[in-house]
Design a protein around this motif. Sequence first.
Motif, mmCIF file in Angstrom:
data_model
loop_
_atom_site.group_PDB
_atom_site.id
_atom_site.type_symbol
_atom_site.label_atom_id
_atom_site.label_comp_id
_atom_site.label_asym_id
_atom_site.label_seq_id
_atom_site.Cartn_x
_atom_site.Cartn_y
_atom_site.Cartn_z
ATOM 1 N N UNK A 179 0.821 -1.212 0.000
ATOM 2 C CA UNK A 179 0.000 0.000 0.000
ATOM 3 C C UNK A 179 0.855 1.262 0.000
ATOM 4 N N UNK A 180 2.138 1.126 0.256
ATOM 5 C CA UNK A 180 3.057 2.268 0.230
ATOM 6 C C UNK A 180 3.849 2.341 -1.077
ATOM 7 N N UNK A 181 3.612 1.393 -1.980
ATOM 8 C CA UNK A 181 4.368 1.334 -3.236
ATOM 9 C C UNK A 181 3.796 2.307 -4.264
ATOM 10 N N UNK A 182 4.675 2.828 -5.112
ATOM 11 C CA UNK A 182 4.285 3.759 -6.169
ATOM 12 C C UNK A 182 4.815 3.230 -7.501
ATOM 13 N N UNK A 183 3.928 2.798 -8.408
ATOM 14 C CA UNK A 183 4.411 2.338 -9.710
ATOM 15 C C UNK A 183 4.708 3.522 -10.631
ATOM 16 N N UNK A 184 5.803 3.440 -11.355
ATOM 17 C CA UNK A 184 6.157 4.429 -12.373
ATOM 18 C C UNK A 184 6.256 3.671 -13.689
ATOM 19 N N UNK A 185 5.421 4.038 -14.649
ATOM 20 C CA UNK A 185 5.332 3.323 -15.916
ATOM 21 C C UNK A 185 5.818 4.221 -17.045
ATOM 22 N N UNK A 186 6.640 3.668 -17.928
ATOM 23 C CA UNK A 186 7.080 4.367 -19.138
ATOM 24 C C UNK A 186 6.614 3.545 -20.329
ATOM 25 N N UNK A 187 6.117 4.214 -21.366
ATOM 26 C CA UNK A 187 5.583 3.492 -22.521
ATOM 27 C C UNK A 187 6.280 3.898 -23.810
ATOM 28 N N UNK A 188 6.281 2.971 -24.760
ATOM 29 C CA UNK A 188 6.763 3.267 -26.112
ATOM 30 C C UNK A 188 6.165 2.253 -27.068
ATOM 31 N N UNK A 189 6.039 2.651 -28.321
ATOM 32 C CA UNK A 189 5.521 1.753 -29.354
ATOM 33 C C UNK A 189 5.899 2.298 -30.722
ATOM 34 N N UNK A 190 6.021 1.409 -31.678
ATOM 35 C CA UNK A 190 6.401 1.793 -33.045
ATOM 36 C C UNK A 190 5.164 1.865 -33.927
ATOM 37 N N UNK A 191 4.277 2.805 -33.657
ATOM 38 C CA UNK A 191 3.092 2.980 -34.479
ATOM 39 C C UNK A 191 3.402 3.900 -35.641
ATOM 40 N N UNK A 192 2.597 3.811 -36.647
ATOM 41 C CA UNK A 192 2.755 4.666 -37.826
ATOM 42 C C UNK A 192 2.162 6.038 -37.612
ATOM 43 N N UNK A 193 1.799 6.665 -38.697
ATOM 44 C CA UNK A 193 1.253 8.019 -38.679
ATOM 45 C C UNK A 193 -0.002 8.069 -37.823
ATOM 46 N N UNK A 194 -0.187 9.165 -37.072
ATOM 47 C CA UNK A 194 -1.409 9.338 -36.272
ATOM 48 C C UNK A 194 -2.625 9.310 -37.193
ATOM 49 N N UNK A 195 -3.618 8.522 -36.829
ATOM 50 C CA UNK A 195 -4.834 8.486 -37.638
ATOM 51 C C UNK A 195 -5.867 9.488 -37.131
ATOM 52 N N UNK A 202 -0.563 -1.834 -7.808
ATOM 53 C CA UNK A 202 0.075 -2.849 -6.980
ATOM 54 C C UNK A 202 -1.059 -3.525 -6.231
ATOM 55 N N UNK A 203 -1.250 -4.836 -6.440
ATOM 56 C CA UNK A 203 -2.399 -5.527 -5.861
ATOM 57 C C UNK A 203 -2.050 -6.415 -4.666
ATOM 58 N N UNK A 204 -0.748 -6.652 -4.471
ATOM 59 C CA UNK A 204 -0.312 -7.435 -3.321
ATOM 60 C C UNK A 204 1.177 -7.158 -3.108
ATOM 61 N N UNK A 205 1.775 -7.782 -2.110
ATOM 62 C CA UNK A 205 3.195 -7.596 -1.863
ATOM 63 C C UNK A 205 4.069 -8.240 -2.945
#
Length: 189
Positions: free
Chosen positions: A149-165, A180-183
């Motif tokens: 309950x004291x944990x803090x997730x930090x997420x970074x994302x990336x993907x090789x998508x083409x042109x924005x549609x 975080x759902x459990x220890x």
Amino acid sequence: MTQNKKLLAAVCFSFAITVSVSILSPTVDAAQIKKVYRGVTNFDTDDTALSVDIGGSIVPSKTIILVQVTTDTAVSRDQNSFFCGQFEDSQTLFIDRAGASTSASVSWQVIEFEDGVNVQRGLSSLAAGVNPAGMSKTIDLFANMTDYKKAVPIIQTKAAFGQNSNDNEMTDLFWVDANIISNSQMTIS
């Protein structure tokens, strides 16, 4: 009222306020920051990854990485706009993106904590495809935490998508929620 009675009343009132605040206030935990390194790294139109000397030595298990694109690359391919950072070693940061067709600048911060922090790192993915909406995944953590309950997730994302549609493509596809759902487990969706 005599001087002694006034003093006693003030002490009792002070004690009562202190006890009330102590009982009603939630417990607060804090971790002390030991070092912070900051910088900006510039990517050319064909750079997908760069190694950066952070300017000192850190302990990776006590250190988080924050990266943010600081130039407007949203007008071209999504792959240009989303960066991830990880450590090559205790003195070198590795920043990458899925593809490159536009130059970009990335601000980065490396924050090392003195104690009370145990940073876990990993790589994962959701289902392949253009629209992974509704997908989720449970990830087993490397080491059990003592209080999730004291944990803090930090997420970074990336993907090789083409042109924005459309204008919302990046928002729709890159919104990742982590819990975080459990220890020993975390979900991403």
